[in-house]
Design an enzyme around this catalytic site. Structure first.
Site, PDB file in Angstrom:
ATOM      1  N   ASP A 167       0.826  -1.180   0.054  1.00  0.00           N
ATOM      2  CA  ASP A 167      -0.303  -0.003  -0.021  1.00  0.00           C
ATOM      3  C   ASP A 167       0.851   1.261   0.181  1.00  0.00           C
ATOM      4  O   ASP A 167       2.226   1.147   0.215  1.00  0.00           O
ATOM      5  CB  ASP A 167      -1.177  -0.110   1.260  1.00  0.00           C
ATOM      6  CG  ASP A 167      -0.071  -0.064   2.454  1.00  0.00           C
ATOM      7  OD1 ASP A 167       0.512   0.646   2.574  1.00  0.00           O
ATOM      8  OD2 ASP A 167      -0.990  -0.789   3.537  1.00  0.00           O
ATOM      9  N   GLN A 168       0.194   2.511  -0.113  1.00  0.00           N
ATOM     10  CA  GLN A 168       1.041   3.692  -0.351  1.00  0.00           C
ATOM     11  C   GLN A 168       2.011   4.024   0.863  1.00  0.00           C
ATOM     12  O   GLN A 168       2.990   4.471   0.593  1.00  0.00           O
ATOM     13  CB  GLN A 168       0.045   4.812  -0.476  1.00  0.00           C
ATOM     14  CG  GLN A 168       0.553   6.226  -1.053  1.00  0.00           C
ATOM     15  CD  GLN A 168      -0.324   7.162  -1.073  1.00  0.00           C
ATOM     16  OE1 GLN A 168      -1.579   7.175  -0.809  1.00  0.00           O
ATOM     17  NE2 GLN A 168       0.217   8.407  -1.562  1.00  0.00           N
TER      18      GLN A 168
END
Length: 248
Positions: A113-114
């Site tokens: 994820d980011q």
């Protein structure tokens, strides 16, 4: 429109066949097909689901499909990049790390994820990627996670035992304390399956916040000293090892 062939060897739609040959993503292949750029046995096909043999004579823009060598590589993903080819919100993606590299089309093998960082695989070989990400036989993933508390033995055991989260069992294969300060600590967490934001959701269920999350290994492949934002091609033994079924 050409008739759909009846060959018993046909298994996949045309868009998937292009993707499996490492030319592009399936969504990009579908756009090419609808635009009339793809032919089968010399005839234009505009149906992305047109059943096509993996050995079919497929052309692009009037020429045979180019031969693309398999590419498998690892990236040390920086925090803040989105794991996708493009982002509707205009955020930087992991592909920024490959600017000017002259690589063929490659796709992430798994995700981070980011807010997460560390080891991320890419390839243009869908069969290899499917073996690596197989939830039943793919390699374990190892993470170093900084948390906002000092965990005790009971919490570590509870993370391995797991819990039900809206009908989904979340748990770690193993957890150990790496080091602790006065307010936070680093854990090593090993997963043998890949669920969306699994570590963050598991820790949140025990009121533990994640300060940093770094993937440091996939199977026997370690991130090592690869600088952040840099990548390297995998050696043949590494490629073979990651695709080998693991023992659970």
């Amino acid at each position: 429109m050409p008739q759909r062939p009846r060959d018993a060897t046909i298994r996949h739609g045309l868009a998937r066949v292009l993707s499996k040959r490492g030319i592009c993503s399936r969504s990009e292949a579908a756009r090419w097909i609808v635009a009339g750029r793809v032919s089968v046995a010399g005839r234009i096909v505009r149906d992305p689901e047109f059943p096509t043999s993996a050995r079919a004579d497929v052309g692009l823009d009037g020429r045979p499909l180019p031969q693309v060598a398999p590419v498998c590589l690892m990236l040390n993903k920086p925090r803040g990049l989105v794991t996708s080819a493009s982002d509707e919100r205009g955020r930087d993606t992991v592909y920024r790390c490959f600017d000017g590299a002259g690589l063929p089309w490659i796709s992430p093998v798994g995700r981070l994820d980011q807010a997460s960082e560390g080891l991320l695989l890419f390839s243009n070989d869908p069969q290899w990627a499917a073996r690596v990400t197989d939830p039943g036989s793919g390699p374990d993933k190892t993470y170093h996670v900084q948390v906002d508390t000092i965990p005790d033995a009971g919490l570590l055991a509870a993370l391995v035992a797991g819990l039900d989260d809206d009908g989904e069992l979340l748990h770690a294969k193993s957890v150990r304390l790496l080091r602790a300060g006065t307010r936070n600590a680093w854990l090593e967490i090993v997963l043998d399956e890949g669920r969306n934001r699994q570590i963050r959701r598991l820790l949140a269920a025990f009121d533990v916040g994640v300060l940093r999350l770094l993937r440091v290994a996939i199977g026997g492949l370690a991130l090592g000293t690869l600088p952040k934002g840099h990548w390297r091609l995998l050696a043949d033994p590494e490629i073979a090892s990651l695709a080998r079924p693991s023992r659970r």
